[in-house]
Motif scaffolding. Structure first.
Motif, PDB file in Angstrom:
ATOM      1  N   CYS A  56       0.831  -1.204   0.000  1.00 14.96           N
ATOM      2  CA  CYS A  56       0.000   0.000   0.000  1.00 14.96           C
ATOM      3  C   CYS A  56       0.866   1.254   0.000  1.00 14.96           C
ATOM      4  CB  CYS A  56      -0.940  -0.004   1.201  1.00 14.96           C
ATOM      5  SG  CYS A  56      -2.156  -1.334   1.116  1.00 14.96           S
ATOM      6  N   SER A  57       0.268   2.351  -0.498  1.00 13.82           N
ATOM      7  CA  SER A  57       1.015   3.598  -0.609  1.00 13.82           C
ATOM      8  C   SER A  57       0.063   4.740  -0.944  1.00 13.82           C
ATOM      9  CB  SER A  57       2.064   3.475  -1.723  1.00 13.82           C
ATOM     10  OG  SER A  57       2.804   4.658  -1.830  1.00 13.82           O
ATOM     11  N   TYR A  58       0.617   5.933  -0.865  1.00 13.93           N
ATOM     12  CA  TYR A  58      -0.074   7.111  -1.392  1.00 13.93           C
ATOM     13  C   TYR A  58       0.062   7.077  -2.925  1.00 13.93           C
ATOM     14  CZ  TYR A  58       0.479   9.344   3.258  1.00 13.93           C
ATOM     15  OH  TYR A  58       0.451   9.670   4.586  1.00 13.93           O
ATOM     16  N   PHE A  59      -0.999   7.398  -3.619  1.00  7.71           N
ATOM     17  CA  PHE A  59      -0.937   7.446  -5.081  1.00  7.71           C
ATOM     18  C   PHE A  59      -0.181   8.683  -5.570  1.00  7.71           C
ATOM     19  CE2 PHE A  59      -5.155   5.062  -4.793  1.00  7.71           C
ATOM     20  CZ  PHE A  59      -4.531   3.829  -4.888  1.00  7.71           C
ATOM     21  N   ASP A  60      -0.162   9.740  -4.757  1.00  9.26           N
ATOM     22  CA  ASP A  60       0.508  10.966  -5.178  1.00  9.26           C
ATOM     23  C   ASP A  60       1.895  11.134  -4.549  1.00  9.26           C
ATOM     24  OD1 ASP A  60      -0.486  11.394  -2.642  1.00  9.26           O
ATOM     25  OD2 ASP A  60      -1.545  13.242  -3.130  1.00  9.26           O
ATOM     26  N   SER A  61       2.423  10.052  -3.990  1.00  8.28           N
ATOM     27  CA  SER A  61       3.804  10.065  -3.489  1.00  8.28           C
ATOM     28  C   SER A  61       4.752   9.946  -4.673  1.00  8.28           C
ATOM     29  CB  SER A  61       4.023   8.870  -2.545  1.00  8.28           C
ATOM     30  OG  SER A  61       3.932   7.648  -3.279  1.00  8.28           O
ATOM     31  N   ALA A  62       6.041  10.029  -4.406  1.00  2.40           N
ATOM     32  CA  ALA A  62       7.021   9.865  -5.483  1.00  2.40           C
ATOM     33  C   ALA A  62       6.833   8.512  -6.164  1.00  2.40           C
ATOM     34  CB  ALA A  62       8.438  10.000  -4.933  1.00  2.40           C
ATOM     35  N   LYS A  63       6.689   7.434  -5.371  1.00  2.75           N
ATOM     36  CA  LYS A  63       6.534   6.120  -5.995  1.00  2.75           C
ATOM     37  C   LYS A  63       5.233   6.024  -6.767  1.00  2.75           C
ATOM     38  CE  LYS A  63       6.416   3.801  -1.963  1.00  2.75           C
ATOM     39  NZ  LYS A  63       5.697   4.761  -1.153  1.00  2.75           N
ATOM     40  N   GLY A  64       4.172   6.624  -6.244  1.00  3.80           N
ATOM     41  CA  GLY A  64       2.896   6.615  -6.953  1.00  3.80           C
ATOM     42  C   GLY A  64       2.985   7.334  -8.286  1.00  3.80           C
ATOM     43  N   LYS A  65       3.674   8.475  -8.291  1.00  2.00           N
ATOM     44  CA  LYS A  65       3.856   9.220  -9.545  1.00  2.00           C
ATOM     45  C   LYS A  65       4.722   8.440 -10.523  1.00  2.00           C
ATOM     46  CE  LYS A  65       3.193  13.695  -7.328  1.00  2.00           C
ATOM     47  NZ  LYS A  65       3.853  14.896  -6.795  1.00  2.00           N
ATOM     48  N   HIS A  66       5.764   7.785 -10.007  1.00  2.00           N
ATOM     49  CA  HIS A  66       6.603   6.962 -10.876  1.00  2.00           C
ATOM     50  C   HIS A  66       5.767   5.864 -11.535  1.00  2.00           C
ATOM     51  CE1 HIS A  66      10.389   7.887  -8.216  1.00  2.00           C
ATOM     52  NE2 HIS A  66       9.939   8.958  -8.853  1.00  2.00           N
ATOM     53  N   ASN A 119       1.370  14.498   3.530  1.00  2.00           N
ATOM     54  CA  ASN A 119       1.487  14.288   2.084  1.00  2.00           C
ATOM     55  C   ASN A 119       2.872  13.706   1.833  1.00  2.00           C
ATOM     56  OD1 ASN A 119      -1.032  15.508   1.545  1.00  2.00           O
ATOM     57  ND2 ASN A 119      -0.075  17.517   1.751  1.00  2.00           N
ATOM     58  N   GLN A 120       2.931  12.385   1.729  1.00  2.00           N
ATOM     59  CA  GLN A 120       4.218  11.709   1.608  1.00  2.00           C
ATOM     60  C   GLN A 120       5.065  12.303   0.494  1.00  2.00           C
ATOM     61  OE1 GLN A 120       4.564   7.495   0.264  1.00  2.00           O
ATOM     62  NE2 GLN A 120       5.316   7.170   2.338  1.00  2.00           N
ATOM     63  N   SER A 121       6.320  12.538   0.799  1.00  3.05           N
ATOM     64  CA  SER A 121       7.346  13.066  -0.113  1.00  3.05           C
ATOM     65  C   SER A 121       7.264  14.575  -0.326  1.00  3.05           C
ATOM     66  CB  SER A 121       7.310  12.362  -1.483  1.00  3.05           C
ATOM     67  OG  SER A 121       7.466  10.969  -1.347  1.00  3.05           O
ATOM     68  N   ALA A 122       6.229  15.238   0.218  1.00  2.00           N
ATOM     69  CA  ALA A 122       6.132  16.694   0.062  1.00  2.00           C
ATOM     70  C   ALA A 122       7.166  17.371   0.961  1.00  2.00           C
ATOM     71  CB  ALA A 122       4.731  17.185   0.404  1.00  2.00           C
ATOM     72  N   ILE A 123       7.672  18.488   0.517  1.00  8.09           N
ATOM     73  CA  ILE A 123       8.669  19.260   1.269  1.00  8.09           C
ATOM     74  C   ILE A 123       7.996  19.945   2.458  1.00  8.09           C
ATOM     75  CG2 ILE A 123      10.247  21.237   1.125  1.00  8.09           C
ATOM     76  CD1 ILE A 123      10.646  20.460  -1.849  1.00  8.09           C
ATOM     77  N   ILE A 124       8.689  19.953   3.600  1.00 10.96           N
ATOM     78  CA  ILE A 124       8.187  20.666   4.775  1.00 10.96           C
ATOM     79  C   ILE A 124       9.193  21.742   5.167  1.00 10.96           C
ATOM     80  CG2 ILE A 124       6.847  18.731   5.659  1.00 10.96           C
ATOM     81  CD1 ILE A 124       9.125  18.245   7.688  1.00 10.96           C
ATOM     82  N   GLN A 127      10.293  20.299  11.041  1.00  9.58           N
ATOM     83  CA  GLN A 127       9.730  19.075  11.623  1.00  9.58           C
ATOM     84  C   GLN A 127       8.501  19.381  12.481  1.00  9.58           C
ATOM     85  OE1 GLN A 127      10.858  16.118  10.801  1.00  9.58           O
ATOM     86  NE2 GLN A 127       9.765  14.806  12.216  1.00  9.58           N
ATOM     87  N   SER A 128       8.462  20.566  13.081  1.00  9.26           N
ATOM     88  CA  SER A 128       7.321  20.926  13.933  1.00  9.26           C
ATOM     89  C   SER A 128       6.026  21.030  13.129  1.00  9.26           C
ATOM     90  CB  SER A 128       7.598  22.238  14.677  1.00  9.26           C
ATOM     91  OG  SER A 128       7.727  23.303  13.754  1.00  9.26           O
ATOM     92  N   ASP A 129       6.135  21.249  11.819  1.00  7.96           N
ATOM     93  CA  ASP A 129       4.931  21.271  10.974  1.00  7.96           C
ATOM     94  C   ASP A 129       4.190  19.935  11.055  1.00  7.96           C
ATOM     95  OD1 ASP A 129       5.727  23.792  10.206  1.00  7.96           O
ATOM     96  OD2 ASP A 129       6.280  23.218   8.164  1.00  7.96           O
ATOM     97  N   LEU A 130       4.960  18.851  11.115  1.00  4.87           N
ATOM     98  CA  LEU A 130       4.346  17.528  11.187  1.00  4.87           C
ATOM     99  C   LEU A 130       3.598  17.331  12.497  1.00  4.87           C
ATOM    100  CD1 LEU A 130       7.219  15.335   9.701  1.00  4.87           C
ATOM    101  CD2 LEU A 130       5.246  16.317   8.521  1.00  4.87           C
ATOM    102  N   THR A 131       4.198  17.787  13.575  1.00  3.98           N
ATOM    103  CA  THR A 131       3.563  17.667  14.888  1.00  3.98           C
ATOM    104  C   THR A 131       2.232  18.399  14.905  1.00  3.98           C
ATOM    105  OG1 THR A 131       5.755  17.568  15.897  1.00  3.98           O
ATOM    106  CG2 THR A 131       3.912  18.039  17.359  1.00  3.98           C
ATOM    107  N   GLU A 132       2.202  19.584  14.325  1.00  4.29           N
ATOM    108  CA  GLU A 132       0.967  20.379  14.293  1.00  4.29           C
ATOM    109  C   GLU A 132      -0.089  19.700  13.414  1.00  4.29           C
ATOM    110  OE1 GLU A 132      -1.818  23.355  15.054  1.00  4.29           O
ATOM    111  OE2 GLU A 132      -0.063  22.622  16.132  1.00  4.29           O
TER     112      GLU A 132
END
Length: 192
Positions: A56-66, A119-124, A127-132
């Protein structure tokens, strides 16, 4: 054994017994990026059947786009504790929404929360953005079931070749190669 899917299933069951790994179902899948380079990463192997190998994976991740651009994929497994390596080459196709829903329901609540939050593979920025983001998701779904995101599902690798290597300390490894020919498999032995 003339059916490589049955052989893989048998090896997988052996590898799961007394497995010292924290992630016993981890396999490396490699996709082709937009520049033609292979890109590998580990995923959790969910199931194996005559249709192929499911993760399983995100469809819009890097691997999904590949995979959207080039569905050719390779999967590599190394079970050091039993001395087995398996290499699979095939074509990835999305699994049904029904099957994706089943895998989603089998995930822990924490895994569902993080999958929903990020959003897997998206730039942040930090790291605190993830916590929020995770905190917001926890509040949103504090008393409700977490629905499967539309951008998350699974892929099934329909194999065209499967190679099994049984490791030997002497380096005389047993290599068994299976190539699909229509609905049949052709088995050959390879030199180590």
């Amino acid at each position: 054994m003339n059916n490589p899917i049955e052989k893989f299933t048998s090896w997988w069951q052996q590898a799961l017994k007394n497995n010292p790994l924290n992630q016993p179902n981890a396999v490396c899948v490699s996709t082709i990026d937009e520049n033609g380079f292979p890109t590998g990463r580990f995923v959790d192997l969910k199931a194996v059947n005559e249709g192929g190998f499911v993760f399983c994976s995100y469809f819009d991740s890097a691997k999904g786009k590949h995979l959207e651009n080039v569905p050719n994929i390779a999967m590599t497994v190394w079970w050091d504790h039993v001395g087995y390596q398996v290499r699979i080459v095939g074509i990835a196709k999305k699994i049904s929404d029904r099957d994706a829903d089943t895998y989603w329901q089998g995930r822990s609540r924490d895994a569902q929360l993080t999958t929903t939050s990020f959003n897997q593979s998206a730039i942040i920025r930090d790291q605190s953005d993830l916590t929020e983001k995770l905190r917001i998701a926890e509040l949103r779904y504090s008393t409700n079931p977490i629905p499967r995101p539309e951008n998350w599902g699974g892929y099934c690798i329909n194999p065209i070749s499967i190679e099994f290597l049984t490791f030997a300390e002497t380096r005389l490894h047993l290599r068994e190669s299976y190539e699909r020919s229509g609905e049949q498999w052709k088995k050959q032995l390879l030199q180590p």
